[in-house]
Design a protein around this motif. Sequence first.
Motif, PDB file in Angstrom:
ATOM      1  N   LYS A   1       2.505   2.366  -4.142  1.00 27.56           N
ATOM      2  CA  LYS A   1       1.974   2.304  -5.507  1.00 27.56           C
ATOM      3  C   LYS A   1       2.982   1.733  -6.510  1.00 27.56           C
ATOM      4  CE  LYS A   1      -0.944   5.498  -6.797  1.00 27.56           C
ATOM      5  NZ  LYS A   1      -1.557   6.816  -7.132  1.00 27.56           N
TER       6      LYS A   1
ATOM      7  N   ARG B   1      -7.893   0.186  -0.448  1.00 24.53           N
ATOM      8  CA  ARG B   1      -7.008   0.518   0.674  1.00 24.53           C
ATOM      9  C   ARG B   1      -5.565   0.721   0.237  1.00 24.53           C
ATOM     10  NH1 ARG B   1      -9.046  -0.065   5.811  1.00 24.53           N
ATOM     11  NH2 ARG B   1     -11.047  -1.128   6.019  1.00 24.53           N
ATOM     12  N   THR B   2      -5.151   0.067  -0.833  1.00 25.31           N
ATOM     13  CA  THR B   2      -3.739   0.125  -1.237  1.00 25.31           C
ATOM     14  C   THR B   2      -3.465   1.157  -2.325  1.00 25.31           C
ATOM     15  OG1 THR B   2      -3.972  -1.557  -2.963  1.00 25.31           O
ATOM     16  CG2 THR B   2      -3.490  -2.336  -0.720  1.00 25.31           C
ATOM     17  N   SER B   3      -4.503   1.584  -3.015  1.00 25.75           N
ATOM     18  CA  SER B   3      -4.406   2.522  -4.147  1.00 25.75           C
ATOM     19  C   SER B   3      -3.761   1.899  -5.374  1.00 25.75           C
ATOM     20  CB  SER B   3      -3.646   3.802  -3.758  1.00 25.75           C
ATOM     21  OG  SER B   3      -4.332   4.499  -2.754  1.00 25.75           O
ATOM     22  N   LYS B   4      -3.612   0.575  -5.376  1.00 21.17           N
ATOM     23  CA  LYS B   4      -3.018  -0.088  -6.544  1.00 21.17           C
ATOM     24  C   LYS B   4      -3.645  -1.464  -6.707  1.00 21.17           C
ATOM     25  CE  LYS B   4       0.206   0.412  -9.763  1.00 21.17           C
ATOM     26  NZ  LYS B   4       0.375   1.598 -10.607  1.00 21.17           N
TER      27      LYS B   4
ATOM     28  N   TYR C   1       0.828  -1.198   0.000  1.00 21.89           N
ATOM     29  CA  TYR C   1       0.000   0.000   0.000  1.00 21.89           C
ATOM     30  C   TYR C   1       0.868   1.256   0.000  1.00 21.89           C
ATOM     31  CZ  TYR C   1       0.907  -1.191   4.905  1.00 21.89           C
ATOM     32  OH  TYR C   1       1.502  -1.585   6.079  1.00 21.89           O
ATOM     33  N   TYR C   2       0.283   2.360  -0.360  1.00 19.46           N
ATOM     34  CA  TYR C   2       0.879   3.697  -0.329  1.00 19.46           C
ATOM     35  C   TYR C   2       2.015   3.882  -1.344  1.00 19.46           C
ATOM     36  CZ  TYR C   2       2.633   8.163   1.391  1.00 19.46           C
ATOM     37  OH  TYR C   2       3.024   9.474   1.474  1.00 19.46           O
TER      38      TYR C   2
END
Length: 294
Positions: A111, A140-143, A108-109
Amino acid sequence: MTQFVGTGVALITPFKEDLSIDFDALERLVEYNIKNGVEYLVISGTTGESVTITSDEKKKLIEFIASVNKGRLPLVLGIGGNNTASIVSEIQGTDLSNIDAILSVSPYYSKPTQEGIYQHFKAISQVSPLPIILYNVPGRTSKNIEPETTIRLANDFENIIGVKEAGNNVHQYLELLRTKPDDFLVISGDDDLALGVALAGGSGVISVIGQGLPKEFSEMIRLGIAGKAKQAYDIHFRLMPITSMIFAENNPAGIKAVLNGLGISKIHVRLPLVEATLSLQKLINGELKKLGKS
């Protein structure tokens, strides 16, 4: 890997008013789920507030749940994050003697690219003594883990046995089911889509609402896997309102309100999460009454 077919529940971590772990409530929760027919238990996932649990607390949770479980159900442990080296180190330094598989969330975060995601899980696979279930939760992870990446990992590493797919994307579920190896598990991480996934050939669910209504939810999933759509949807429609309610504010505040209404545990969560509002608690308690649970 038939032990992970059916309903797994992502256990909450119950807290006392002082926000220390409530082990008495945790014992009640584990026994409640075992006695009501779930197939396996998941420790220290997002629903367990893993990001605000210390490493010492996590060790105690594993030991305690294993001692209550006494080998009755398979146990899955969440070990994941966005620091690959740290995850490798945690796997190597954790006593996994009572654990049957690892659930590892996509980074996460940070990306990463799809190649970065692949290399991340390759590194984890190479050190893990246990089967690995990937966890894709792009909200939740943006990816997103694209289906091609999931299937590439499934084909390249024998100990990557399945994916908990929680993108709330029906097309992605179907693409995974269409292209997966025969023995690879596609597990729903979306409670609202879990029955449809089971009917389409999925392996079941890792559920949040399932720990509050384990008898009904696990029976629904078993019926779905068996292709008994009419009976399964009868249950699904009854559970739709409360399944929606528990995600109205944040997870796990909603399911903690359900478990509070059932007398199993309290509503307390750790910051930055906050407890379910009184209005949501009232709605949940009203729905539990309709379901004959209070």
